[in-house]
Design an enzyme around this catalytic site. Structure first.
Site, mmCIF file in Angstrom:
data_model
loop_
_atom_site.group_PDB
_atom_site.id
_atom_site.type_symbol
_atom_site.label_atom_id
_atom_site.label_comp_id
_atom_site.label_asym_id
_atom_site.label_seq_id
_atom_site.Cartn_x
_atom_site.Cartn_y
_atom_site.Cartn_z
ATOM 1 N N HIS A 72 122.286 -46.099 -31.138
ATOM 2 C CA HIS A 72 122.592 -46.213 -32.345
ATOM 3 C C HIS A 72 122.283 -47.639 -33.269
ATOM 4 O O HIS A 72 121.527 -48.136 -33.907
ATOM 5 C CB HIS A 72 123.259 -45.733 -33.060
ATOM 6 C CG HIS A 72 122.617 -43.917 -32.830
ATOM 7 N ND1 HIS A 72 124.161 -42.904 -32.953
ATOM 8 C CD2 HIS A 72 121.494 -43.084 -33.006
ATOM 9 C CE1 HIS A 72 123.299 -41.383 -32.342
ATOM 10 N NE2 HIS A 72 122.344 -41.707 -32.777
ATOM 11 N N SER B 206 120.480 -39.932 -34.955
ATOM 12 C CA SER B 206 119.495 -41.129 -34.832
ATOM 13 C C SER B 206 118.626 -40.757 -36.745
ATOM 14 O O SER B 206 117.952 -41.441 -37.303
ATOM 15 C CB SER B 206 118.651 -40.528 -34.534
ATOM 16 O OG SER B 206 118.770 -39.377 -33.914
ATOM 17 N N ASP C 16 115.067 -38.418 -27.187
ATOM 18 C CA ASP C 16 116.513 -38.508 -26.682
ATOM 19 C C ASP C 16 116.605 -37.169 -26.481
ATOM 20 O O ASP C 16 117.632 -36.692 -27.122
ATOM 21 C CB ASP C 16 117.332 -38.991 -28.102
ATOM 22 C CG ASP C 16 118.787 -39.054 -27.882
ATOM 23 O OD1 ASP C 16 119.272 -38.926 -27.096
ATOM 24 O OD2 ASP C 16 119.354 -39.093 -29.223
HETATM 25 N N1 SAM Z 1 118.935 -37.734 -31.297
HETATM 26 C C1 SAM Z 1 120.020 -37.275 -31.969
HETATM 27 C C2 SAM Z 1 120.965 -38.632 -32.158
HETATM 28 O O1 SAM Z 1 120.896 -39.893 -32.102
HETATM 29 O O2 SAM Z 1 121.301 -38.641 -33.320
HETATM 30 C C3 SAM Z 1 120.523 -36.313 -30.819
HETATM 31 C C4 SAM Z 1 120.277 -35.677 -30.336
HETATM 32 S S1 SAM Z 1 121.152 -34.862 -28.832
HETATM 33 C C5 SAM Z 1 121.088 -35.295 -27.377
HETATM 34 C C6 SAM Z 1 119.449 -33.881 -28.557
HETATM 35 C C7 SAM Z 1 119.197 -32.774 -28.736
HETATM 36 O O3 SAM Z 1 118.067 -31.995 -28.715
HETATM 37 C C8 SAM Z 1 119.652 -31.760 -29.435
HETATM 38 O O4 SAM Z 1 120.480 -31.197 -30.863
HETATM 39 C C9 SAM Z 1 118.903 -30.189 -28.922
HETATM 40 O O5 SAM Z 1 118.904 -29.190 -29.607
HETATM 41 C C10 SAM Z 1 117.523 -30.832 -28.885
HETATM 42 N N2 SAM Z 1 116.687 -30.103 -27.676
HETATM 43 C C11 SAM Z 1 117.175 -29.227 -26.874
HETATM 44 N N3 SAM Z 1 116.068 -29.427 -25.713
HETATM 45 C C12 SAM Z 1 114.870 -29.854 -27.014
HETATM 46 C C13 SAM Z 1 113.434 -29.846 -27.217
HETATM 47 N N4 SAM Z 1 112.804 -28.769 -26.393
HETATM 48 N N5 SAM Z 1 112.631 -30.376 -27.993
HETATM 49 C C14 SAM Z 1 113.355 -30.533 -28.868
HETATM 50 N N6 SAM Z 1 114.460 -30.550 -28.826
HETATM 51 C C15 SAM Z 1 115.274 -30.554 -28.028
#
Ligand code: SAM
Length: 291
Positions: free
Chosen positions: A18, A101, A165
């Site tokens: 971040h 994010s 991510d």
């Molecule tokens: N980007 C966020 C942040 O920095 O605050 C954190 C994201 S977290 C590492 C990964 C997220 O991806 C989770 O909320 C999960 O539910 C979601 N997720 C898992 N598989 C996914 C997919 N195929 N497409 C979209 N989101 C997905």
């Protein structure tokens, strides 16, 4: 889909990711023309660190809480200012909340900018929709992040960024990242692409980096922060971010930010860091204990 970011919010990997995300957004916002922020795996946008999920792992103790306690030399203040502004924007008097994010992006974008968020977990999508329903700049979609990367590039704006991510809970996510990047870059060569990845005691990152070099996209920057040097293949030792088309000052800034984070966030001074142009300008810079 087992991964829930609420268990990990504010950990050392979030502080690394971040801080760099905030730097990229600040550079994009330095020009008046509108830009677009695309988040393919958005999470819920805001995390209450007093909730059970966060308390179950206490990962924020070694991340954001440790970061906030570390004395920052003057030179750091300007570099961390946007990240800290986002933290301040979501924190009142009680407890600690951590901006994900999408929230960092909503704090660091202007009225003319647009934000597109994809998330697959139905509870998380509902939370995101509720959180941002007052903001007409923000579009939330319940969809697969890889499909969003394909469908949402190129956006109408010439400038902007994508944060990729994923949770890294299935075996092929490095491959999906690589293919997604290659396709999206072809359609949007002026976009900035930031790809987060975990560093564990496995050879996956070496293969991923080799494949990235072979892709040969111009200007590919690799940045890594390791806070632990030992652990089994499941343990997160550190994390990295690849940025294709980074703002031109990003490497220079990371060369100041990462040594600070390595000292501030690692036990027994085991932390080390690296910035390296995989393709494009310049040289490797690294510090701390070697891998
Ligand atoms: N980007 C966020 C942040 O920095 O605050 C954190 C994201 S977290 C590492 C990964 C997220 O991806 C989770 O909320 C999960 O539910 C979601 N997720 C898992 N598989 C996914 C997919 N195929 N497409 C979209 N989101 C997905």
């Amino acid at each position: 889909m087992n991964y829930r970011h609420a268990y990990h919010a504010g950990n050392f990997a979030d502080v690394f990711k971040h801080t760099l995300l905030a730097r990229i957004l600040v550079h994009l916002a330095a020009k008046d023309t509108p830009f677009r922020y695309i988040d393919t795996h958005a999470g819920i946008g805001l995390y209450d660190l007093s909730r059970d999920e966060a308390k179950r792992t206490n990962e924020a103790d070694a991340g954001i809480r440790r970061f906030l306690k570390a004395p920052r030399p003057q030179i750091m203040e300007a570099l961390f200012q946007p990240y800290i502004a986002a933290l301040k924007a979501v924190n009142g008097m009680e407890g600690l909340h951590y901006p994900g994010s999408p929230m960092i992006a909503s704090c660091l974008t202007r009225p003319q900018d647009k934000i597109a968020l994809a998330e697959l977990h139905s509870d998380d999508v509902r939370a995101l929709e509720k959180r941002f329903d007052h903001d007409r700049r923000i579009m939330v979609r319940a969809m697969d992040g890889w499909a969003a990367l394909k469908a949402w590039t190129p956006p109408p704006e010439r400038r902007g960024m994508v944060l990729v991510d994923p949770p890294f809970e299935s075996a092929n996510e490095f491959g999906q990242m690589l293919n997604g990047l290659a396709n999206a870059y072809k359609k949007w060569p002026t976009g900035t692409f930031a790809l987060w990845y975990p560093l564990k005691a496995t050879g996956e990152v070496r293969r991923f980096v080799g494949d990235l070099v072979n892709l040969g996209l111009p200007k590919t920057l690799r940045m890594e922060l390791v806070v632990e040097t030992q652990g089994d293949s499941h343990r997160l030792l550190g994390s990295g971010m690849i940025v294709v088309n980074p703002p031109w000052k990003l490497k220079q800034e990371a060369d100041i930010i990462l040594p600070f984070l390595a000292r501030a966030l690692s036990d027994a001074r085991t932390g080390h860091w690296k910035t390296e142009w995989l393709v494009g300008e310049g040289k490797v810079k690294k510090g701390g204990d070697e891998e």
